[in-house]
Motif scaffolding. Structure first.
Motif, PDB file in Angstrom:
ATOM      1  N   PRO A 194       0.933  -1.221   0.165  1.00  0.00           N
ATOM      2  CA  PRO A 194      -0.074   0.460  -0.226  1.00  0.00           C
ATOM      3  C   PRO A 194       0.845   1.324   0.051  1.00  0.00           C
ATOM      4  CG  PRO A 194      -0.560  -1.665   1.779  1.00  0.00           C
ATOM      5  CD  PRO A 194       0.254  -2.378   1.108  1.00  0.00           C
ATOM      6  N   GLY A 195       0.468   2.135  -0.240  1.00  0.00           N
ATOM      7  CA  GLY A 195       0.924   3.533  -1.009  1.00  0.00           C
ATOM      8  C   GLY A 195       1.995   3.887  -1.605  1.00  0.00           C
ATOM      9  N   THR A 196       2.439   2.367  -2.402  1.00  0.00           N
ATOM     10  CA  THR A 196       3.450   2.985  -3.053  1.00  0.00           C
ATOM     11  C   THR A 196       3.837   3.354  -4.165  1.00  0.00           C
ATOM     12  OG1 THR A 196       3.259   0.090  -3.623  1.00  0.00           O
ATOM     13  CG2 THR A 196       5.086   1.318  -2.567  1.00  0.00           C
ATOM     14  N   ASP A 197       4.393   4.156  -5.061  1.00  0.00           N
ATOM     15  CA  ASP A 197       3.799   4.762  -6.374  1.00  0.00           C
ATOM     16  C   ASP A 197       4.424   4.156  -7.533  1.00  0.00           C
ATOM     17  OD1 ASP A 197       4.540   7.088  -8.287  1.00  0.00           O
ATOM     18  OD2 ASP A 197       5.292   8.297  -7.483  1.00  0.00           O
ATOM     19  N   LYS A 237      -1.876   0.181 -10.489  1.00  0.00           N
ATOM     20  CA  LYS A 237      -0.695   0.110  -9.836  1.00  0.00           C
ATOM     21  C   LYS A 237       0.581  -0.810 -11.197  1.00  0.00           C
ATOM     22  CE  LYS A 237       0.711   0.792  -6.074  1.00  0.00           C
ATOM     23  NZ  LYS A 237       0.758   1.013  -4.194  1.00  0.00           N
ATOM     24  N   VAL A 238      -0.692  -1.940 -11.314  1.00  0.00           N
ATOM     25  CA  VAL A 238       0.320  -3.017 -11.998  1.00  0.00           C
ATOM     26  C   VAL A 238      -0.039  -2.580 -13.880  1.00  0.00           C
ATOM     27  CG1 VAL A 238       0.506  -5.191 -13.307  1.00  0.00           C
ATOM     28  CG2 VAL A 238       0.040  -4.558 -10.690  1.00  0.00           C
ATOM     29  N   ALA A 239      -0.381  -1.995 -13.961  1.00  0.00           N
ATOM     30  CA  ALA A 239      -0.742  -0.933 -15.296  1.00  0.00           C
ATOM     31  C   ALA A 239      -0.516   0.105 -15.744  1.00  0.00           C
ATOM     32  CB  ALA A 239      -1.768  -1.758 -15.889  1.00  0.00           C
ATOM     33  N   ASN A 290       5.722   2.256 -17.678  1.00  0.00           N
ATOM     34  CA  ASN A 290       6.790   2.944 -17.348  1.00  0.00           C
ATOM     35  C   ASN A 290       8.006   1.958 -17.761  1.00  0.00           C
ATOM     36  OD1 ASN A 290       7.223   5.424 -15.902  1.00  0.00           O
ATOM     37  ND2 ASN A 290       5.568   4.510 -14.838  1.00  0.00           N
ATOM     38  N   LEU A 291       7.786   0.694 -17.279  1.00  0.00           N
ATOM     39  CA  LEU A 291       8.305  -0.324 -18.152  1.00  0.00           C
ATOM     40  C   LEU A 291       8.675  -0.832 -19.664  1.00  0.00           C
ATOM     41  CD1 LEU A 291       8.258  -3.362 -15.636  1.00  0.00           C
ATOM     42  CD2 LEU A 291       9.905  -2.004 -15.356  1.00  0.00           C
TER      43      LEU A 291
END
Length: 258
Positions: free
Chosen positions: A93-96, A138-140, A145-146
């Protein structure tokens, strides 16, 4: 044997995905095989004097992988490196995802510094899972970015989000966090394909799943939560990792053949 591809030393780094968790094999180092071992075995059949090391350790966050695995990996003088990292960060939780991706970019720059071919992986589409779907967005974002990092650093991308076969529940271990043997086999095929390697890994097509009633599905979900989800949440609360006291299963470069 003729040289059928340009690589002779392959080092895999990362977390449980690359360690091979979910694909138990008692005769393999560390007791798990996984997609990276399968890829290395195929590469070794197509060149003489091929060496493989796997430094991945379950539970590792991106910064831990960067701090603990990159320098040892480069010290082995690989010409092929695979890295899957950041997934454990994204689940927290809370990661950017943008910030995590910036640190991933820094890691890829280091791995590319000696000219090795670098392979990276997007996260799979987890929309079908009952709990992980909450971080699907978030994964998307992280995946986009990857793809940018890969283009910037000239890395090869294994797009697991687009690998629709992974939507089949049989591709996943019962813990629903790791891939099954079938999943690892499928990812190995995708990796070899992206590397342009002809191989003899055949598609594994299991029989269709029998239908389930709502009650059966609910019972399975409750059993999964009790056996796998609750222990995972407790470890997060206690700041513990499944990789505590675990070391790399293949720390030295050698033959991937068992």
């Amino acid at each position: 044997m003729s040289q059928l591809h340009p690589w002779s030393r392959y080092v895999a780094i990362g977390d449980s995905f690359t360690e091979g968790i979910g694909d138990p094999e008692p005769e393999s180092p560390g007791g798990h095989r996984g997609w990276a071992d399968r890829v290395a075995e195929q590469l070794a059949e197509r060149t003489d004097d091929f060496a493989y090391a796997n430094l991945a350790v379950r539970g590792r966050l991106l910064q831990q992988i960067a701090d603990e695995q990159i320098d040892p990996a480069l010290a082995l003088r690989p010409d092929l490196i695979s890295i899957s990292a950041g997934g454990n960060d994204i689940l927290r939780p809370g990661t950017d995802p943008d910030e995590v991706a910036q640190r991933f970019d820094d890691a890829i720059a280091r791995l590319r510094s000696d000219g090795a071919t670098v392979v990276i992986f997007t996260g799979p589409d987890i929309g079908m899972t009952p709990v992980l779907r909450r971080v699907r967005g978030k994964v998307a974002i992280y995946n986009e970015n990857l793809r940018y990092v890969a283009a910037k650093r000239d890395a090869i991308v294994i797009d697991m989000w687009a690998l629709r076969e992974l939507q089949d529940s049989r591709m996943w271990h019962p813990d629903r966090l790791h891939f099954s043997s079938l999943g690892h086999h499928t990812i190995a095929r995708a990796t070899l394909g992206a590397l342009g390697i002809e191989h003899d890994l055949q598609p594994m097509r299991p029989e269709p799943l029998p239908g389930r009633t709502w009650r059966q599905a609910r019972t399975e979900d409750l059993g999964w939560a009790r056996e796998h989800l609750v222990p995972w949440v407790v470890r997060r609360i206690r700041h513990q990792s499944s990789g505590d006291l675990i070391t790399a299963k293949r720390p030295e470069a050698g033959s991937p053949r068992r």
